[in-house]
Design an enzyme around this catalytic site. Structure first.
Site, mmCIF file in Angstrom:
data_model
loop_
_atom_site.group_PDB
_atom_site.id
_atom_site.type_symbol
_atom_site.label_atom_id
_atom_site.label_comp_id
_atom_site.label_asym_id
_atom_site.label_seq_id
_atom_site.Cartn_x
_atom_site.Cartn_y
_atom_site.Cartn_z
ATOM 1 N N HIS A 75 0.760 -1.104 -0.074
ATOM 2 C CA HIS A 75 0.048 -0.024 -0.058
ATOM 3 C C HIS A 75 0.810 1.045 -0.089
ATOM 4 C CE1 HIS A 75 0.514 1.888 3.933
ATOM 5 N NE2 HIS A 75 0.669 0.389 4.233
ATOM 6 N N CYS A 76 0.231 2.245 -0.355
ATOM 7 C CA CYS A 76 0.880 3.593 -0.266
ATOM 8 C C CYS A 76 -0.186 4.618 0.431
ATOM 9 C CB CYS A 76 1.335 4.012 -1.686
ATOM 10 S SG CYS A 76 -0.038 4.273 -2.972
ATOM 11 N N ALA A 77 -0.368 5.730 0.064
ATOM 12 C CA ALA A 77 -1.430 6.596 0.767
ATOM 13 C C ALA A 77 -2.813 6.179 0.224
ATOM 14 C CB ALA A 77 -1.006 8.087 0.484
ATOM 15 N N SER A 79 -3.323 3.927 -2.625
ATOM 16 C CA SER A 79 -3.063 2.686 -3.364
ATOM 17 C C SER A 79 -3.482 2.848 -4.899
ATOM 18 C CB SER A 79 -3.508 1.712 -2.607
ATOM 19 O OG SER A 79 -3.174 1.121 -1.565
ATOM 20 N N PHE A 115 -3.322 3.957 2.921
ATOM 21 C CA PHE A 115 -3.521 4.315 4.376
ATOM 22 C C PHE A 115 -4.415 5.342 4.614
ATOM 23 C CE2 PHE A 115 -2.067 6.421 8.191
ATOM 24 C CZ PHE A 115 -1.669 5.424 8.910
#
Length: 140
Positions: A75-77, A79, A115
């Protein structure tokens, strides 16, 4: 050439990940956080921080250390770009390194909503989120 694409990578909901975190042993689940400077202000408990800028260098290490892990969630901020792209690179490299059959023994996911959506529901839950700073996320 690999048949894995961004479109075929499965997504995992925050509720499914929350349930896995609560019930899985660490050897069965790995969460890879590929946010960069936006990592500040909290992270999913037990996640491994691999900033996008260092993914190429850390990929061989991840492949080795996560070789027998059943599920790996990236994941990133949000996704939408970094998370799916990192998951795709990891899955393709795993397949290339260990072979297609071995590569399929591990499930690679992208966390839906990243996130940002995770912290909306689980940010204040210390069993699931570490180092959470609500003020940083208040604007979202």
């Amino acid at each position: 050439m690999s048949s894995i694409t961004i479109a075929t990578l499965p997504r995992m909901s925050r509720d499914s990940l929350s349930a896995l975190l609560s019930n899985s042993t660490p050897s069965k689940l790995a969460i890879i956080d590929v946010r960069d400077s936006d990592h500040i202000g909290g992270h999913i408990r037990s996640s491994i921080w691999v900033p996008t800028s260092s993914l190429d260098v850390r990929l061989p290490e991840l492949l080795r250390t996560l070789k027998d892990t059943e599920k790996v969630v990236f994941h990133c901020a949000l996704s939408q770009q970094r998370g799916p792209s990192a998951a795709l690179r990891y899955a393709r490299e795993r397949e290339r390194t260990f072979g297609e059959e071995e590569g399929k023994k591990q499930e690679v996911y992208v966390l839906e909503g990243g996130f940002v959506q995770w912290q909306e529901k689980y940010g204040k839950d210390e069993r699931l989120t570490e180092a959470y700073v609500e003020d940083i996320w208040h604007e979202y």
